[in-house]
Design a protein around this motif. Sequence first.
Motif, PDB file in Angstrom:
ATOM      1  N   GLU A   1     -37.005  19.673 -55.129  1.00 16.69           N
ATOM      2  CA  GLU A   1     -37.979  20.112 -54.141  1.00 16.69           C
ATOM      3  C   GLU A   1     -37.503  21.351 -53.378  1.00 16.69           C
ATOM      4  O   GLU A   1     -38.209  21.847 -52.496  1.00 16.69           O
ATOM      5  CB  GLU A   1     -38.267  18.969 -53.164  1.00 16.69           C
ATOM      6  CG  GLU A   1     -38.945  17.777 -53.835  1.00 16.69           C
ATOM      7  CD  GLU A   1     -39.207  16.629 -52.876  1.00 16.69           C
ATOM      8  OE1 GLU A   1     -38.964  16.794 -51.659  1.00 16.69           O
ATOM      9  OE2 GLU A   1     -39.664  15.564 -53.340  1.00 16.69           O
TER      10      GLU A   1
ATOM     11  N   ARG B   1     -35.069  21.601 -51.207  1.00 13.83           N
ATOM     12  CA  ARG B   1     -34.835  21.244 -49.805  1.00 13.83           C
ATOM     13  C   ARG B   1     -33.358  20.964 -49.569  1.00 13.83           C
ATOM     14  O   ARG B   1     -32.884  19.839 -49.725  1.00 13.83           O
ATOM     15  CB  ARG B   1     -35.674  20.034 -49.435  1.00 13.83           C
ATOM     16  CG  ARG B   1     -37.180  20.255 -49.538  1.00 13.83           C
ATOM     17  CD  ARG B   1     -37.932  18.952 -49.381  1.00 13.83           C
ATOM     18  NE  ARG B   1     -37.589  18.296 -48.115  1.00 13.83           N
ATOM     19  CZ  ARG B   1     -37.863  17.011 -47.856  1.00 13.83           C
ATOM     20  NH1 ARG B   1     -38.463  16.267 -48.773  1.00 13.83           N
ATOM     21  NH2 ARG B   1     -37.533  16.485 -46.691  1.00 13.83           N
TER      22      ARG B   1
ATOM     23  N   ASP C   1     -31.827  20.870 -46.786  1.00 12.55           N
ATOM     24  CA  ASP C   1     -31.651  19.987 -45.633  1.00 12.55           C
ATOM     25  C   ASP C   1     -31.752  18.525 -46.048  1.00 12.55           C
ATOM     26  O   ASP C   1     -30.954  17.679 -45.599  1.00 12.55           O
ATOM     27  CB  ASP C   1     -32.685  20.310 -44.548  1.00 12.55           C
ATOM     28  CG  ASP C   1     -34.125  20.240 -45.050  1.00 12.55           C
ATOM     29  OD1 ASP C   1     -34.347  20.350 -46.281  1.00 12.55           O
ATOM     30  OD2 ASP C   1     -35.034  20.078 -44.217  1.00 12.55           O
TER      31      ASP C   1
ATOM     32  N   CYS D   1     -30.736  24.022 -55.564  1.00 11.44           N
ATOM     33  CA  CYS D   1     -31.904  24.076 -54.680  1.00 11.44           C
ATOM     34  C   CYS D   1     -32.682  25.375 -54.881  1.00 11.44           C
ATOM     35  O   CYS D   1     -33.901  25.405 -54.741  1.00 11.44           O
ATOM     36  CB  CYS D   1     -31.466  23.967 -53.220  1.00 11.44           C
ATOM     37  SG  CYS D   1     -30.912  22.321 -52.729  1.00 11.44           S
TER      38      CYS D   1
END
Length: 406
Positions: free
Chosen positions: A309, A311, A313, A352
Amino acid sequence: MKYVIVIPDGCADEPIEALDGKTPLQAATLPNMDAIAARGALALSNNTPAHFPAGSEVANLCLFGYDPDQYFTGRAPLEAAAGGITLGPHDFAVRCNLVTIEDQVMIDFTADHISTDEATELLKTAGEKLLGDFGGRFEFVPGVSYRNLLIYRGDASVPAPFSKESRSRAPHDLTDLSVADDFPRGPGSDLLVKLMNESAEVFANHPVNVKRLAQGKRPATNVWLWGLGGAPSMPSFEERFGVRGSMITAVDLLRGIAALAGWPRIEVEGATGYLDTDYAAKGQAAIEALGQFDLVCVHIEAPDEASHEGRHDAKIEALEQIDQHVVGPLVETLQKYGDHRILVMPDHPTFCSTKKHAHGLVPLAMAGTGIEADSQTTYDEVAAEAAGKVFEKGWDLMDAFVISND
């Protein structure tokens, strides 16, 4: 001797500008993984040979000590084993994703993480409308969420439509990209492409998709068929290493490898194969399994899903949850057993930035009885490279980690 393997799937990454040039492993707060590194040894491992796709199927076989050139026949047969599906010598399994494609672009290889019940209903309709002309040789087999199978049953009297030369592309490697040039190729590809295209017509106005759209969710626009292969055959892990293992995972691929390796699979309530998985429940299940088995493997898919995705974080959060709720409690429990070893490593890198699996070396940390400590004190890609130890053939790692009980 007790053994624990923790697999934070796809956690290896590259430096990310938004993290001040750190990788997610470097940016995350991982006191328990770092403690393993400080009292043990780090290394790098190549679990994705260049002549294979950079996927979990080959990478995890390597991680568990199986040479993919000898034992890998395709991803789908491994997942078939997870469902207790036995493939005969003329049978094939094909992985069947439910996906969202718009204007020939792979928008979502999970169809917005479609539920298992919805996927089952869609595949039931697809089977009724698309497979009736094949004399019962084909069957859609629902799995979990978007991850499903198409099974072909053959016999010696009828030439199989597929072979080892049949090729297909994993949908998670096509995220946000055009799929126009990535449909199946080779023997049987016309049949697979036909089913993929016709499934779009079946799904277009299906009640499941009508309801999903009304709820603001993405529809499953069609099936994506890939990862096909014939029946695999491999020796059990206990035959190879003299150790009784067990597997905790929410992913059919790992369940299948475990089945073929002779490992019982321990199902954990709340384990989802996604970011919302119950990390603490997995850790507790592993602690309980240590009383019954020589080796317990805990696989957590969440870091890989976060990478797909894009992401970073969420990837950091997943790693910190694994460290706190899986690694920490297991390290504490292992002390009670005396002689033990623990290994933490991903199967492959997942970036990522690209949202894809990648070839390349992954970092590992192992500690415990008889493992001499090196000078590294953190678990991450940079520290593992600095340690200077590389397993060029990832399947050699298990010989270094396991001390046979024979």
